[in-house]
Design a protein around this motif. Sequence first.
Motif, PDB file in Angstrom:
ATOM      1  N   ALA A   1      33.741  28.199  33.795  1.00 23.83           N
ATOM      2  CA  ALA A   1      33.801  29.266  34.794  1.00 23.83           C
ATOM      3  C   ALA A   1      35.157  29.292  35.493  1.00 23.83           C
ATOM      4  N   LEU A   2      35.688  28.105  35.798  1.00 25.59           N
ATOM      5  CA  LEU A   2      36.987  28.048  36.470  1.00 25.59           C
ATOM      6  C   LEU A   2      38.118  28.517  35.570  1.00 25.59           C
ATOM      7  N   ARG A   3      37.950  28.361  34.249  1.00 20.34           N
ATOM      8  CA  ARG A   3      38.997  28.780  33.309  1.00 20.34           C
ATOM      9  C   ARG A   3      38.710  30.135  32.684  1.00 20.34           C
ATOM     10  N   SER A   4      37.701  30.823  33.152  1.00 24.28           N
ATOM     11  CA  SER A   4      37.312  32.082  32.515  1.00 24.28           C
ATOM     12  C   SER A   4      38.406  33.132  32.690  1.00 24.28           C
ATOM     13  N   ARG A   5      38.335  34.147  31.850  1.00 23.86           N
ATOM     14  CA  ARG A   5      39.313  35.234  31.873  1.00 23.86           C
ATOM     15  C   ARG A   5      38.809  36.437  32.669  1.00 23.86           C
ATOM     16  N   VAL A   6      37.756  36.233  33.433  1.00 22.80           N
ATOM     17  CA  VAL A   6      37.173  37.338  34.198  1.00 22.80           C
ATOM     18  C   VAL A   6      38.204  37.962  35.124  1.00 22.80           C
ATOM     19  N   TYR A   7      38.948  37.123  35.845  1.00 20.32           N
ATOM     20  CA  TYR A   7      39.848  37.642  36.873  1.00 20.32           C
ATOM     21  C   TYR A   7      41.176  38.152  36.314  1.00 20.32           C
ATOM     22  N   ASP A   8      41.345  38.059  34.987  1.00 16.77           N
ATOM     23  CA  ASP A   8      42.470  38.765  34.361  1.00 16.77           C
ATOM     24  C   ASP A   8      42.222  40.271  34.353  1.00 16.77           C
ATOM     25  N   HIS A   9      40.957  40.660  34.496  1.00 16.74           N
ATOM     26  CA  HIS A   9      40.595  42.065  34.348  1.00 16.74           C
ATOM     27  C   HIS A   9      39.756  42.613  35.508  1.00 16.74           C
ATOM     28  N   LEU A  10      39.148  41.748  36.279  1.00 18.12           N
ATOM     29  CA  LEU A  10      38.266  42.182  37.363  1.00 18.12           C
ATOM     30  C   LEU A  10      38.582  41.400  38.627  1.00 18.12           C
ATOM     31  N   GLY A  11      38.225  41.967  39.769  1.00 13.94           N
ATOM     32  CA  GLY A  11      38.358  41.258  41.035  1.00 13.94           C
ATOM     33  C   GLY A  11      37.001  40.770  41.523  1.00 13.94           C
ATOM     34  N   GLU A  12      37.030  40.003  42.602  1.00 10.39           N
ATOM     35  CA  GLU A  12      35.782  39.563  43.206  1.00 10.39           C
ATOM     36  C   GLU A  12      35.011  40.764  43.757  1.00 10.39           C
ATOM     37  N   THR A  13      33.703  40.655  43.725  1.00 10.38           N
ATOM     38  CA  THR A  13      32.862  41.690  44.326  1.00 10.38           C
ATOM     39  C   THR A  13      32.432  41.243  45.720  1.00 10.38           C
TER      40      THR A  13
END
Length: 283
Positions: free
Chosen positions: A82-94
């Motif tokens: 989760a800490l290394r995920s690529r989520v925040y390369d494309h999305l911000g926190e909700t």
Amino acid sequence: GYSRRLEPNPACSRSMLPRWCRRRVPRATARRLGTLPFRIRAPLARLIERKAPAAEAFRAPALGDGEALTSATAAPDYLALALRSRVYDHLGETPLQHAPALSEALGASVHIKREDVLPGFTFYARCAVNELATLRASSGAAPPRLVTASIGSRGHALAWAADRLRLDLTVVMPSPTPSSRRDAVSRLGASVLIHGETLVDSQGEAARLAAEEGLVAVGSHDAPPVLAATGTVGLELLRQHGAAAAALSRAAESPLGGAADAQRAQSPARDTAPPTGLNPHWV
């Protein structure tokens, strides 16, 4: 008070021992045993065999005593993923918003995690973009061709992620799927294939395409990149709700939809949360 020491007889051989233990008793020991009567020799050989240390079995090379190599079969570390995920390369926190009226009505402190602000109005945008970005990074020069089966938001989220990452995606849908859902997926650049009357029929066709045409099946609920992306929800909740944790003895977060994945999102949060007495409930 008389005893006589039996001298080893060079003529004695292992053939004098019982057949079952000829290969298990060392040759020097066999010579000594060969001088004894059979009624003593046989049970003594059994006793020596039981007391002898077992031969060390072969083991794979390791780092050293007290250390072990990481096994490929070990369960994934979802906190690290989760800490290394690529989520925040494309999305911000909700955002996490307090719901005062609902809190008063329920007699609890109710907060709403606004995953509806993500593309497709669902938290699955996190999962889709992390899964596809992970595949894209590991595929090398040739991007993978993808396939999934869906009747709604999951296919829409995957189509959004595929469009963002410039990947070729085919979404197999059953014929009763409303045209509005088909059009929403098509507008994002994915190919829509209508097959069968039920989602099970569409899943079977997607599996056939993956097996026969070399497409990569995506959209699984339990793929490690999907679960890791879900874990980012838990980490965000911990950061966003941490200031209130000391003042609360009980809290309730109630995700609407995807409750099974929301339960998994607690795992990284549990691994990093301080002991505050916070007791969240997922509904």
